[in-house]
Design an enzyme around this catalytic site. Structure first.
Site, mmCIF file in Angstrom:
data_model
loop_
_atom_site.group_PDB
_atom_site.id
_atom_site.type_symbol
_atom_site.label_atom_id
_atom_site.label_comp_id
_atom_site.label_asym_id
_atom_site.label_seq_id
_atom_site.Cartn_x
_atom_site.Cartn_y
_atom_site.Cartn_z
ATOM 1 N N GLU A 52 29.461 44.626 22.098
ATOM 2 C CA GLU A 52 30.521 43.635 22.321
ATOM 3 C C GLU A 52 30.459 43.008 23.710
ATOM 4 O O GLU A 52 30.803 41.844 23.900
ATOM 5 C CB GLU A 52 31.906 44.251 22.092
ATOM 6 C CG GLU A 52 32.231 44.519 20.620
ATOM 7 C CD GLU A 52 31.759 45.885 20.159
ATOM 8 O OE1 GLU A 52 31.041 46.570 20.916
ATOM 9 O OE2 GLU A 52 32.117 46.277 19.024
ATOM 10 N N PHE A 114 43.635 55.560 14.174
ATOM 11 C CA PHE A 114 42.182 55.477 14.321
ATOM 12 C C PHE A 114 41.796 54.132 14.955
ATOM 13 O O PHE A 114 42.227 53.069 14.526
ATOM 14 C CB PHE A 114 41.517 55.614 12.955
ATOM 15 C CG PHE A 114 40.025 55.484 13.021
ATOM 16 C CD1 PHE A 114 39.267 56.389 13.752
ATOM 17 C CD2 PHE A 114 39.385 54.431 12.393
ATOM 18 C CE1 PHE A 114 37.883 56.253 13.841
ATOM 19 C CE2 PHE A 114 38.000 54.292 12.472
ATOM 20 C CZ PHE A 114 37.254 55.209 13.200
ATOM 21 N N GLN A 115 40.998 54.203 15.997
ATOM 22 C CA GLN A 115 40.533 53.023 16.735
ATOM 23 C C GLN A 115 41.681 52.172 17.254
ATOM 24 O O GLN A 115 41.558 50.951 17.363
ATOM 25 C CB GLN A 115 39.562 52.198 15.892
ATOM 26 C CG GLN A 115 38.298 53.003 15.568
ATOM 27 C CD GLN A 115 37.117 52.162 15.183
ATOM 28 O OE1 GLN A 115 37.271 51.164 14.491
ATOM 29 N NE2 GLN A 115 35.946 52.565 15.612
ATOM 30 N N LYS A 164 45.814 44.248 11.599
ATOM 31 C CA LYS A 164 45.136 44.008 10.331
ATOM 32 C C LYS A 164 46.101 43.510 9.254
ATOM 33 O O LYS A 164 45.753 42.658 8.439
ATOM 34 C CB LYS A 164 44.451 45.292 9.869
ATOM 35 C CG LYS A 164 43.405 45.050 8.812
ATOM 36 C CD LYS A 164 42.552 46.284 8.577
ATOM 37 C CE LYS A 164 41.538 46.023 7.468
ATOM 38 N NZ LYS A 164 40.729 47.217 7.202
ATOM 39 N N MET A 485 18.720 45.196 45.680
ATOM 40 C CA MET A 485 19.885 44.844 46.495
ATOM 41 C C MET A 485 20.575 46.104 47.027
ATOM 42 O O MET A 485 21.030 46.127 48.171
ATOM 43 C CB MET A 485 20.856 44.009 45.655
ATOM 44 C CG MET A 485 22.017 43.432 46.420
ATOM 45 S SD MET A 485 21.482 42.414 47.798
ATOM 46 C CE MET A 485 21.448 40.795 47.055
HETATM 47 C C1 LIG Z 1 25.021 39.971 44.925
HETATM 48 C C2 LIG Z 1 25.869 38.765 45.136
HETATM 49 C C3 LIG Z 1 25.759 38.034 46.304
HETATM 50 C C4 LIG Z 1 26.496 36.868 46.487
HETATM 51 N N1 LIG Z 1 26.267 36.110 47.590
HETATM 52 C C5 LIG Z 1 26.797 34.879 47.667
HETATM 53 C C6 LIG Z 1 26.429 33.965 48.689
HETATM 54 O O1 LIG Z 1 25.609 34.257 49.552
HETATM 55 N N2 LIG Z 1 26.970 32.728 48.681
HETATM 56 C C7 LIG Z 1 27.869 32.347 47.717
HETATM 57 O O2 LIG Z 1 28.301 31.203 47.715
HETATM 58 N N3 LIG Z 1 28.272 33.195 46.768
HETATM 59 C C8 LIG Z 1 27.738 34.438 46.700
HETATM 60 N N4 LIG Z 1 28.106 35.267 45.677
HETATM 61 C C9 LIG Z 1 29.138 34.821 44.730
HETATM 62 C C10 LIG Z 1 30.533 35.110 45.262
HETATM 63 O O3 LIG Z 1 30.840 36.457 45.054
HETATM 64 C C11 LIG Z 1 31.600 34.235 44.561
HETATM 65 O O4 LIG Z 1 31.512 34.398 43.177
HETATM 66 C C12 LIG Z 1 31.420 32.765 44.832
HETATM 67 O O5 LIG Z 1 31.148 32.522 46.190
HETATM 68 C C13 LIG Z 1 32.693 32.028 44.439
HETATM 69 O O6 LIG Z 1 32.413 30.686 44.264
HETATM 70 P P1 LIG Z 1 33.516 29.551 44.397
HETATM 71 O O7 LIG Z 1 34.207 29.669 45.701
HETATM 72 O O8 LIG Z 1 32.834 28.299 44.072
HETATM 73 O O9 LIG Z 1 34.636 29.948 43.363
HETATM 74 P P2 LIG Z 1 34.773 30.051 41.790
HETATM 75 O O10 LIG Z 1 34.873 31.485 41.464
HETATM 76 O O11 LIG Z 1 33.800 29.239 41.045
HETATM 77 O O12 LIG Z 1 36.227 29.469 41.679
HETATM 78 C C14 LIG Z 1 36.457 28.120 41.530
HETATM 79 C C15 LIG Z 1 37.611 27.636 42.379
HETATM 80 O O13 LIG Z 1 37.862 26.302 41.985
HETATM 81 C C16 LIG Z 1 39.146 26.191 41.413
HETATM 82 N N5 LIG Z 1 39.046 25.342 40.237
HETATM 83 C C17 LIG Z 1 38.662 25.678 38.989
HETATM 84 N N6 LIG Z 1 38.683 24.614 38.186
HETATM 85 C C18 LIG Z 1 39.095 23.571 38.933
HETATM 86 C C19 LIG Z 1 39.315 22.193 38.675
HETATM 87 N N7 LIG Z 1 39.107 21.648 37.474
HETATM 88 N N8 LIG Z 1 39.741 21.413 39.697
HETATM 89 C C20 LIG Z 1 39.979 21.949 40.927
HETATM 90 N N9 LIG Z 1 39.770 23.225 41.228
HETATM 91 C C21 LIG Z 1 39.320 24.031 40.245
HETATM 92 C C22 LIG Z 1 39.604 27.573 41.091
HETATM 93 O O14 LIG Z 1 41.017 27.638 41.158
HETATM 94 C C23 LIG Z 1 38.905 28.397 42.172
HETATM 95 O O15 LIG Z 1 39.670 28.420 43.355
HETATM 96 C C24 LIG Z 1 27.418 36.459 45.500
HETATM 97 C C25 LIG Z 1 27.564 37.225 44.355
HETATM 98 C C26 LIG Z 1 26.799 38.343 44.145
HETATM 99 C C27 LIG Z 1 26.958 39.113 42.882
HETATM 100 C C1 LIG Z 2 27.321 46.838 36.247
HETATM 101 C C2 LIG Z 2 26.907 46.974 37.663
HETATM 102 N N1 LIG Z 2 26.667 48.192 38.197
HETATM 103 C C3 LIG Z 2 26.283 48.300 39.492
HETATM 104 C C4 LIG Z 2 26.153 47.205 40.289
HETATM 105 C C5 LIG Z 2 25.752 47.346 41.752
HETATM 106 N N2 LIG Z 2 24.450 46.687 41.954
HETATM 107 C C6 LIG Z 2 24.344 45.464 42.490
HETATM 108 S S1 LIG Z 2 22.770 44.916 42.580
HETATM 109 C C7 LIG Z 2 22.187 46.343 41.926
HETATM 110 C C8 LIG Z 2 20.717 46.550 41.727
HETATM 111 C C9 LIG Z 2 20.096 45.568 40.837
HETATM 112 O O1 LIG Z 2 18.763 45.913 40.660
HETATM 113 P P1 LIG Z 2 17.750 44.951 39.901
HETATM 114 O O2 LIG Z 2 18.361 44.477 38.647
HETATM 115 O O3 LIG Z 2 16.442 45.617 39.765
HETATM 116 O O4 LIG Z 2 17.688 43.698 40.857
HETATM 117 P P2 LIG Z 2 16.948 43.540 42.301
HETATM 118 O O5 LIG Z 2 18.014 43.671 43.325
HETATM 119 O O6 LIG Z 2 15.925 44.601 42.424
HETATM 120 O O7 LIG Z 2 16.381 42.171 42.243
HETATM 121 C C10 LIG Z 2 23.237 47.225 41.656
HETATM 122 C C11 LIG Z 2 23.065 48.585 41.112
HETATM 123 C C12 LIG Z 2 26.447 45.957 39.701
HETATM 124 N N3 LIG Z 2 26.380 44.831 40.405
HETATM 125 N N4 LIG Z 2 26.787 45.859 38.397
#
Ligand SMILES: Cc1cc2nc3c(=O)[nH]c(=O)nc-3n(C[C@H](O)[C@H](O)[C@H](O)COP(=O)(O)OP(=O)(O)OC[C@H]3O[C@@H](n4cnc5c(N)ncnc54)[C@H](O)[C@@H]3O)c2cc1C
Ligand SMILES: Cc1ncc(C[n+]2csc(CCOP(=O)(O)OP(=O)(O)O)c2C)c(N)n1
Ligand SMILES: [Mg+2]
Lengths: 591, 191
Positions: A52, A114-115, A164, A485
């Site tokens: 799911e 159940f479930q 259901k 990472m």
């Molecule tokens: C490993 C990892 C590393 C990351 N590193 C970075 C990084 O280096 N740089 C980076 O940028 N991000 C990074 N992120 C992502 C980060 O965590 C956030 O998800 C991201 O920065 C949020 O983007 P955003 O501010 O565009 O917001 P979003 O989450 O896209 O939110 C959108 C915003 O716009 C508003 N909005 C929505 N629809 C509308 C509309 N129609 N009109 C007006 N407003 C609207 C919402 O209210 C909200 O405030 C990383 C994520 C991971 C998993």
């Molecule tokens: C469901 C979930 N569990 C744990 C993490 C923490 N986490 C972030 S990056 C990462 C490693 C990812 O490894 P891989 O997919 O091999 O990517 P790489 O960084 O090596 O490119 C982990 C465990 C996560 N982001 N999501």
């Protein structure tokens, strides 16, 4: 249209009336009446996933790649709990999802049947709204309301929990009202921005000496027209523009004013320009902590304008000077019109100096990496993948980790809705189901999941879905045999003690692909890469591409947690010592 | 209780905020009286680490199925603004009013706030007499009594009730039940 029908029939009818063509789901006891209707109709395609969570992410991918809501159907109990991660993911990334869950019959609710699980209780904090339907006559209204809430304002996931007995019960079906926004009692998102505020914004922008546009996922949420208007605004003002991870593609990466992504793994030029700017125009972004770094050192001299549809995004993390509440498309339309029709102009002399400064930062070439003739560098692999696929209609999803950040840095997006990634929740296992969702919507497109070796195993079972439905998705694994990472953070924070971040006994991905009925590739030499990518593209079946890359490469630039934008770690400075000392004691507690 | 302060050392969000003074505000929230709506509001506060000093809820407009939730909360001005917007974002919420801000706007000190408490005091001799005498001074009424105990009903500002309770402590206080704060704006205007 009103008609007598069962609850299960109403579900199908309401989905069709809402224009739904595809749903993702998995059957079980509590949704059997709905499944019984699915098999007896045409026009609504059901994609059977293998878990799911996969249905949830596939629906997210479908939604991001089409701008339409993704729809999921799952059973009660474990079906519903398996959806929780995907719902939370959609909530954090503002993705419109409508999830229908089965529930035990109303008279059994609360008896630990159940479930049975308290689906609305469990999903309350991870949905925009949810409903438990106790009366079949409420069902049509609630289903239509669910679509309205999921897709309007700041989009998000909703759950409709249907016992259901309600699915079996007969009632009167009502079609959707023509304008739900007028009829909703309490929920009315504001689309138009305040005219006065927009005018002031335009004036602030005209006076700016070092302006920047900081754009985000809200531009994508607002629809393709918003991206068009954004491009227009950039060409009218000549302002530099950067985007968050979530907003990539709204402005083309090939555009002259593009600075690349900002934030923790953003470019030097984007982060320096953010730090030094005097007017910041935030367009549909939410000042996430990956962006701001240390809050008290974030763009200290900037007048901040914030366009956002959700008032709770305003002043949440960063205090702004001029909030404009409204839809990006609507507000930009007004802003562009003012800019066109008034005598406002950007300060040409100041802009020239600003661009000179920016170009000096660009010259730092912050994404450079040491090339290697024998080992594939992950960055190189992505550069080649980009070159080979950029002229096609390509959709890219990612898992979570270094590969995700490299994809954001090295793959240039020219259009909105082509980039699917889990930003807010950072859900490993998102990429494969998400790209399946995109491929379902765009059968003729090239759909690639840029994956990590660890992440891909979290929803690998969806290969089976791809094979069953003839969805030729490509899983391009940057296989470094590490949770790269995690390892990078252990190097930064924990004295290089690599606790459980090395994956032993990875499967043979080629055989795994074959076991599922797909095609496997393995490449470990740089010179073989181009040919293999060509071959992968040519194959009209699901592919797993095991791209063996340098195991210990790290992702830079990086703003260590708790540091300011101008305290970035750049690749050429990131020797072992700098890495080990990059984060101070206070920063260690941050994520 | 104050999760904002607890996380300040851990999260970059609050680095800039530690110096901001906290304030106590009374919010009035008009909601659809439907199952789960209170859980949404309470879940919002616990999930986001906001304080609840007091929360009361009851249906106030039967025909429209509307309930009014009155929440007293403490936080920095930025956090209080967040709370208001986060509440407003809930789909069944019709209207959120910060009564404290409204009062200040009207150059009033505070909105009208009242709370009711039932206070059980057990004792004999001088202490019993003293309890009765003081209850009179606080304009509390006796709603139940035996030769051993009184149950007082007292209405007033929370501070008055607190004072009453602390005075009753040495006089044999055994039990208190409080309603939490109900509040409306002064003057002729409605919400
Ligand atoms: C490993 C990892 C590393 C990351 N590193 C970075 C990084 O280096 N740089 C980076 O940028 N991000 C990074 N992120 C992502 C980060 O965590 C956030 O998800 C991201 O920065 C949020 O983007 P955003 O501010 O565009 O917001 P979003 O989450 O896209 O939110 C959108 C915003 O716009 C508003 N909005 C929505 N629809 C509308 C509309 N129609 N009109 C007006 N407003 C609207 C919402 O209210 C909200 O405030 C990383 C994520 C991971 C998993
Ligand atoms: C469901 C979930 N569990 C744990 C993490 C923490 N986490 C972030 S990056 C990462 C490693 C990812 O490894 P891989 O997919 O091999 O990517 P790489 O960084 O090596 O490119 C982990 C465990 C996560 N982001 N999501
Ligand atoms: Mg890896």
């Amino acid at each position: 249209m009103t008609r007598e029908m069962t609850g299960a029939e109403m579900v199908i009818q309401a989905l069709k009336d809402q224009g739904v063509e595809t749903i993702f789901g998995y059957p079980g006891g509590a949704v059997l009446p709905i499944y019984d209707e699915i098999i007896q109709q045409e026009g609504l395609e059901h994609i059977l996933v293998r878990h799911e969570q996969g249905a949830g992410h596939a629906a997210e991918g479908y939604a991001r790649a089409t701008g339409k809501p993704g729809v999921v159907l799952v059973t009660s109990g474990p079906g519903a709990t398996n959806m929780v991660t995907a719902l939370t993911d959609a909530l954090l990334d503002s993705i419109p999802l409508v999830c229908i869950t089965g529930q035990v019959p109303t008279h059994l609710i609360g008896s630990d049947a159940f479930q049975e699980c308290d689906t609305v209780g469990i999903t309350r904090p991870c949905t925009k709204h949810n409903w438990l339907v106790r009366d079949v006559d409420d069902l049509p209204r609630i289903l239509h309301e669910a679509f309205y809430v999921a897709t309007s304002g700041r989009p998000g996931p909703v759950v409709v929990d249907i016992p259901k007995d309600v699915q079996f019960a007969k009632g009167t079906y009502q079609g959707p009202t023509s304008n739900p926004s007028v009829s909703h009692k309490s929920y009315r998102p504001q689309l138009k921005g305040d005219a006065q505020a927009i005018r002031i914004a335009a004036e602030l922008m005209a006076k700016a000496k070092k302006p920047i546009l900081y754009t985000g996922g809200g531009v994508i949420n607002s629809g393709p027209q918003a991206s068009q208007l954004l491009r227009e605004l950039v060409s009218l003002t000549n302002f530099p523009i950067t985007s968050t991870l979530m907003g990539l593609g709204a402005y083309p990466a090939s555009g002259a004013n593009w600075l690349g992504m900002l934030g923790m793994h953003g470019t030097y030029e984007a982060n320096m320009a953010m730090h030094d700017c005097d007017v910041m125009v935030c367009v549909g972004a939410r000042f996430d902590d990956r962006i701001t770094g240390r809050i008290d050192a974030f763009a200290p001299n900037a007048t901040k304008i914030h366009i956002d549809i959700d008032p709770s995004s305003i002043n949440k993390n960063v205090k702004v000077d001029l909030p404009i509440i409204g839809d990006v498309g609507h507000v930009l339309e007004d802003l562009v019109r003012i800019w066109r029709t008034s005598s406002l102009k950007a300060d040409a002399t100041a802009m020239k100096a600003w661009w000179e400064q920016i170009n000096a930062w660009r010259a730092r070439n912050c994404l450079a990496y040491a090339p290697n003739a024998d080992i594939i560098m992950p960055q190189y692999a992505l550069q080649r993948l980009y070159e080979k696929t950029k002229d096609r209609k390509t959709y890219i999803s990612t898992e979570v980790g270094q590969h995700q950040m490299w994809a954001a840095q090295f793959y240039g997006f020219e259009e909105p809705n082509r980039w699917l990634t889990s930003g807010g929740l950072g859900t490993m296992g998102y990429g494969l189901p998400a790209i399946i969702g995109a491929q379902v919507a765009h059968r003729d497109a090239l759909c690639i999941d840029i994956a990590g070796d660890a992440s891909i195993l979290m929803n690998i079972q969806e290969m089976s879905t791809a094979v069953q439905f003839g969805l030729p998705v490509k899983v391009f694994i940057l296989n470094n045999q590490y949770m790269g990472m995690v390892r990078q953070w252990q190097q930064l924070l924990h004295g290089n003690r690599l606790s459980h971040s090395y994956t032993e006994s990875l499967p043979d991905f080629v055989k795994l692909a074959e076991a599922y009925g797909g095609v496997g590739f393995r490449v470990d030499k740089p010179q073989d890469l181009d040919g293999a990518i060509d071959e992968m593209i040519a194959i009209d079946r699901p592919v797993i591409f095991d791209c063996r890359v340098a195991n210990l490469a790290n992702c830079f630039p990086m703003i260590p947690s708790g540091k300011a934008h101008n305290e970035m770690l750049l690749p050429d400075e990131a020797n072992d010592e700098a890495v080990a000392n990059a984060i101070g004691a206070a920063g260690k507690a941050l994520v | 209780m104050n999760a904002q302060n607890n996380t300040s050392a851990l999260s970059a969000y609050f680095l800039a905020e530690v110096s901001d003074k906290t304030e106590t505000h009374t919010l009035s929230v008009l909601v659809d009286n439907e199952p789960g709506v209170l859980a949404r509001v309470i879940g919002l506060f616990s999930g986001r680490g906001y304080n609840i000093d007091s929360l009361t809820v009851s249906e106030t407009e039967h025909e429209k199925h509307l309930s009014r939730i009155t929440i007293v909360t403490t936080g920095t001005p930025m956090v209080i603004e967040q709370i208001r917007h986060q509440l407003d974002r809930l789909v069944p919420v019709h209207k959120v009013t910060d009564l404290t801000v409204e009062s200040q706007r009207n150059n009033q000190d505070k909105p009208l706030e009242r709370e009711l408490a039932l206070v059980k005091v057990v004792g004999s001799g001088d202490k019993r007499l003293e309890a009765l005498r003081l209850s009179d001074a606080f304009r509390a009424t006796v709603i139940d009594a035996t030769t051993e105990h009184f149950v007082f009903e007292i209405t007033g500002r929370s501070s008055k009730i607190e004072q009453f309770i602390s005075i009753m402590k040495p006089l044999g206080l055994v039990e208190v039940s409080r309603t939490g704060v109900a509040a409306v704006q002064r003057g002729p205007e409605g919400l």
